[in-house]
Design a protein around this motif. Sequence first.
Motif, PDB file in Angstrom:
ATOM      1  N   ASP A 104       1.184   7.771  34.442  1.00  0.00           N
ATOM      2  CA  ASP A 104       1.652   8.748  35.471  1.00  0.00           C
ATOM      3  C   ASP A 104       3.358   8.494  35.400  1.00  0.00           C
ATOM      4  O   ASP A 104       3.758   8.070  36.396  1.00  0.00           O
ATOM      5  CB  ASP A 104       0.955   8.734  36.819  1.00  0.00           C
ATOM      6  N   ILE A 105       3.912   9.119  34.549  1.00  0.00           N
ATOM      7  CA  ILE A 105       5.267   9.020  34.546  1.00  0.00           C
ATOM      8  C   ILE A 105       5.906  10.112  33.877  1.00  0.00           C
ATOM      9  O   ILE A 105       5.184  11.177  33.634  1.00  0.00           O
ATOM     10  CB  ILE A 105       5.788   7.816  33.580  1.00  0.00           C
ATOM     11  N   GLN A 106       7.273  10.120  33.826  1.00  0.00           N
ATOM     12  CA  GLN A 106       7.941  11.546  33.311  1.00  0.00           C
ATOM     13  C   GLN A 106       8.669  11.042  31.956  1.00  0.00           C
ATOM     14  O   GLN A 106       9.107   9.911  31.845  1.00  0.00           O
ATOM     15  CB  GLN A 106       9.227  11.731  34.254  1.00  0.00           C
ATOM     16  N   VAL A 107       8.663  11.907  30.984  1.00  0.00           N
ATOM     17  CA  VAL A 107       9.211  11.448  29.611  1.00  0.00           C
ATOM     18  C   VAL A 107      10.079  12.882  29.399  1.00  0.00           C
ATOM     19  O   VAL A 107      10.001  13.862  29.853  1.00  0.00           O
ATOM     20  CB  VAL A 107       8.158  11.275  28.358  1.00  0.00           C
ATOM     21  N   VAL A 108      11.013  12.323  28.453  1.00  0.00           N
ATOM     22  CA  VAL A 108      11.972  13.550  28.031  1.00  0.00           C
ATOM     23  C   VAL A 108      11.726  13.818  26.652  1.00  0.00           C
ATOM     24  O   VAL A 108      11.582  12.853  25.769  1.00  0.00           O
ATOM     25  CB  VAL A 108      13.615  13.111  28.339  1.00  0.00           C
ATOM     26  N   PHE A 109      11.496  15.188  26.386  1.00  0.00           N
ATOM     27  CA  PHE A 109      10.810  15.339  25.180  1.00  0.00           C
ATOM     28  C   PHE A 109      12.006  16.363  24.597  1.00  0.00           C
ATOM     29  O   PHE A 109      12.511  17.445  25.126  1.00  0.00           O
ATOM     30  CB  PHE A 109       9.575  16.447  25.326  1.00  0.00           C
ATOM     31  N   THR A 110      12.667  15.956  23.494  1.00  0.00           N
ATOM     32  CA  THR A 110      13.967  16.542  22.824  1.00  0.00           C
ATOM     33  C   THR A 110      13.391  17.222  21.536  1.00  0.00           C
ATOM     34  O   THR A 110      12.953  16.473  20.881  1.00  0.00           O
ATOM     35  CB  THR A 110      15.025  15.210  22.390  1.00  0.00           C
ATOM     36  N   ILE A 111      13.445  18.582  21.388  1.00  0.00           N
ATOM     37  CA  ILE A 111      13.063  19.457  20.372  1.00  0.00           C
ATOM     38  C   ILE A 111      13.882  19.086  19.147  1.00  0.00           C
ATOM     39  O   ILE A 111      15.025  19.374  19.341  1.00  0.00           O
ATOM     40  CB  ILE A 111      13.014  20.853  20.985  1.00  0.00           C
ATOM     41  N   GLU A 112      13.327  19.039  18.041  1.00  0.00           N
ATOM     42  CA  GLU A 112      14.057  19.033  16.743  1.00  0.00           C
ATOM     43  C   GLU A 112      13.526  19.867  15.714  1.00  0.00           C
ATOM     44  O   GLU A 112      14.299  20.159  14.790  1.00  0.00           O
ATOM     45  CB  GLU A 112      13.513  17.608  16.134  1.00  0.00           C
ATOM     46  N   GLU A 113      12.204  20.303  15.943  1.00  0.00           N
ATOM     47  CA  GLU A 113      11.943  21.420  14.913  1.00  0.00           C
ATOM     48  C   GLU A 113      10.507  22.327  15.513  1.00  0.00           C
ATOM     49  O   GLU A 113       9.792  21.740  16.428  1.00  0.00           O
ATOM     50  CB  GLU A 113      11.135  20.628  13.795  1.00  0.00           C
ATOM     51  N   ILE A 114      10.635  23.519  15.336  1.00  0.00           N
ATOM     52  CA  ILE A 114       9.646  24.579  16.029  1.00  0.00           C
ATOM     53  C   ILE A 114       8.895  25.396  14.649  1.00  0.00           C
ATOM     54  O   ILE A 114       9.828  25.937  14.009  1.00  0.00           O
ATOM     55  CB  ILE A 114      10.450  25.715  17.003  1.00  0.00           C
ATOM     56  N   ASN A 115       7.875  25.452  14.757  1.00  0.00           N
ATOM     57  CA  ASN A 115       7.020  25.839  13.700  1.00  0.00           C
ATOM     58  C   ASN A 115       5.909  26.585  14.123  1.00  0.00           C
ATOM     59  O   ASN A 115       4.931  26.003  15.159  1.00  0.00           O
ATOM     60  CB  ASN A 115       6.511  24.983  12.393  1.00  0.00           C
ATOM     61  N   GLU A 116       5.436  27.482  13.342  1.00  0.00           N
ATOM     62  CA  GLU A 116       4.100  28.384  13.738  1.00  0.00           C
ATOM     63  C   GLU A 116       3.265  28.172  12.470  1.00  0.00           C
ATOM     64  O   GLU A 116       3.785  28.318  11.357  1.00  0.00           O
ATOM     65  CB  GLU A 116       4.088  30.023  13.870  1.00  0.00           C
ATOM     66  N   ARG A 117       1.982  27.828  12.572  1.00  0.00           N
ATOM     67  CA  ARG A 117       1.322  27.494  11.434  1.00  0.00           C
ATOM     68  C   ARG A 117       0.316  28.599  11.142  1.00  0.00           C
ATOM     69  O   ARG A 117      -0.538  29.001  12.011  1.00  0.00           O
ATOM     70  CB  ARG A 117       0.381  26.205  11.634  1.00  0.00           C
ATOM     71  N   GLU A 118       0.573  29.368   9.960  1.00  0.00           N
ATOM     72  CA  GLU A 118      -0.214  30.433   9.614  1.00  0.00           C
ATOM     73  C   GLU A 118      -1.324  29.852   8.774  1.00  0.00           C
ATOM     74  O   GLU A 118      -1.270  29.229   7.840  1.00  0.00           O
ATOM     75  CB  GLU A 118       0.618  31.165   8.596  1.00  0.00           C
ATOM     76  N   PRO A 119      -2.665  30.133   9.395  1.00  0.00           N
ATOM     77  CA  PRO A 119      -3.846  29.747   8.813  1.00  0.00           C
ATOM     78  C   PRO A 119      -3.816  29.939   7.299  1.00  0.00           C
ATOM     79  O   PRO A 119      -3.792  31.156   7.101  1.00  0.00           O
ATOM     80  CB  PRO A 119      -5.259  30.301   9.598  1.00  0.00           C
ATOM     81  N   ALA A 120      -4.600  28.987   6.634  1.00  0.00           N
ATOM     82  CA  ALA A 120      -4.946  29.264   5.152  1.00  0.00           C
ATOM     83  C   ALA A 120      -5.852  30.347   5.105  1.00  0.00           C
ATOM     84  O   ALA A 120      -6.946  30.666   5.830  1.00  0.00           O
ATOM     85  CB  ALA A 120      -5.280  28.125   4.496  1.00  0.00           C
ATOM     86  N   GLU A 121      -5.794  31.551   3.863  1.00  0.00           N
ATOM     87  CA  GLU A 121      -6.949  32.266   3.882  1.00  0.00           C
ATOM     88  C   GLU A 121      -8.234  31.520   3.089  1.00  0.00           C
ATOM     89  O   GLU A 121      -8.045  30.465   2.534  1.00  0.00           O
ATOM     90  CB  GLU A 121      -6.488  33.338   2.582  1.00  0.00           C
ATOM     91  N   LEU A 122      -9.456  32.113   3.360  1.00  0.00           N
ATOM     92  CA  LEU A 122     -10.528  31.427   2.825  1.00  0.00           C
ATOM     93  C   LEU A 122     -10.650  32.135   1.468  1.00  0.00           C
ATOM     94  O   LEU A 122     -11.642  32.567   1.050  1.00  0.00           O
ATOM     95  CB  LEU A 122     -11.633  32.033   3.679  1.00  0.00           C
ATOM     96  N   THR A 123      -9.909  31.444   0.584  1.00  0.00           N
ATOM     97  CA  THR A 123     -10.106  31.496  -0.980  1.00  0.00           C
ATOM     98  C   THR A 123     -10.865  30.484  -1.625  1.00  0.00           C
ATOM     99  O   THR A 123     -10.864  29.434  -1.016  1.00  0.00           O
ATOM    100  CB  THR A 123      -8.603  31.715  -1.574  1.00  0.00           C
ATOM    101  N   VAL A 140       5.486  21.915  18.041  1.00  0.00           N
ATOM    102  CA  VAL A 140       7.048  21.508  18.215  1.00  0.00           C
ATOM    103  C   VAL A 140       7.001  20.240  18.019  1.00  0.00           C
ATOM    104  O   VAL A 140       6.179  19.197  18.440  1.00  0.00           O
ATOM    105  CB  VAL A 140       7.251  21.787  19.789  1.00  0.00           C
ATOM    106  N   THR A 141       7.921  19.810  16.973  1.00  0.00           N
ATOM    107  CA  THR A 141       8.097  18.391  16.822  1.00  0.00           C
ATOM    108  C   THR A 141       9.385  17.914  17.421  1.00  0.00           C
ATOM    109  O   THR A 141      10.321  18.840  17.354  1.00  0.00           O
ATOM    110  CB  THR A 141       8.424  18.226  15.261  1.00  0.00           C
TER     111      THR A 141
END
Length: 440
Positions: free
Chosen positions: A234-253, A165-166
């Motif tokens: 030890d604080i609180q931060v706000v995280f605002t989502i800009e991009e969501i990706n799933e990383r598909e592993p490369a094939e062992l070629t 998540v970016t």
Amino acid sequence: MNITKEQIDDLNAVVTVAITKEDYQEKVDKILRDYRKQADIPGFRKGHVPLGLIKKQYGKSILVDEVNKLLQDNLNKYLTEEKLDVLGNPLPKQQDNFDWDNEELAFEFELGLAPDFEVSLDTEEPITRYKIVADEKMVNEQVERLRKQHGKLISKSEVNTKDEVTGTFTNEEEEIDNKATLELEKIEDETALESLKGKKVGDSITLNTKGLLKDDYLLSSVLGVTQEKAKDLDIQVVFTIEEINEREPAELTQEFFDTIFGEGNITSEEEMKERIKEDSEKQFEQQADQKLLNDVTEYFIENIDFELPAEFLTKWIKMTGEEPLTEDQAVEEYEKSEKGLRYQLIEGKIIEDNDIQLQREEVMEFAKGYIRSQMAQYGQLDPKEEELDGIAARVLANQDEAKRLSEQLMSQKLLELYKEKANLKTKEVNYEDFIKEVYG
């Protein structure tokens, strides 16, 4: 001139330097005559000022300067010729009723002498030499990391546990405003992980930084702060989502193998795993070597017993510091430096006993190796020898750099000596166990 030594005890001595007029008068007279030629004093033509007046004005300061030069030159020469191994520098003793007008001047200097001791590399207790192996679990994790790193990103509409998540982390009070990518697999805090699931682009979520991620160093990266600041933050931060990706592993070629290891160098998963194992264990060897060097050093400091001229060294620290020190401050400074001084003496003894020397050619080759490795980090894998020679010569022309590289090379030579002659026991561990055992 006459120099004599009175031995107070094994670690302390007093050297007396007796100087007569014959030792300095000719030189003092010559300087006074030169002063007379250049003197410009109202009421006298230049070069015709009475010598007695010149002597009255400048004679004492010239005498003091010349005597001090004589003392420094001849005392150093005496220490060298007599092969006196002194600690610190000779300290002038306070002499009451000293008179510079005497025909003979006597100066006394206190000396702190290095102790006499022996170093046996065949220690009574064996010292552990770690051999760190890359086990199957570590190798497989590295394979998966490389597959993900070179894999394909697939855009997602909402967050799942294995996504990347970016977004931007913000905290106004701590002046944090940093865009970063957060891998959900690296999150330690289960509450934070659950709260991120199902979130979409544009959503914001408040996260607690303490215990958020599995590795401490990751927090400084995602927040854009120093590791020192991130530690125990030890604080609180706000995280605002800009991009969501799933990383598909490369094939062992073959294309994958060529991209990472160079064309044709690796042709199978088995070869890849063997290469990863070899490369990892080479890196681990450096850490194990540093641990061995530290442990041998600590063992010698703790187990080789000898006295130091503590009173003299405390006085020397007090008198030669950049700023004036009280007695208590000087004692404190001595106590801080005692351990380092002990090892300097032990190391010097080991070097002397084993005739370890640094040749200029060796230092030059060591410097070239260091430069070669630095250039490789920036993609310059095959520099010309002439280029390395030139850079190394410039580096070694800097005294601080030459000293640093020489010390590194000497440490390397000492490490080789310890591996060959010290009483060591080899212990094979994986990297995880090594970290637990060494750092707790």
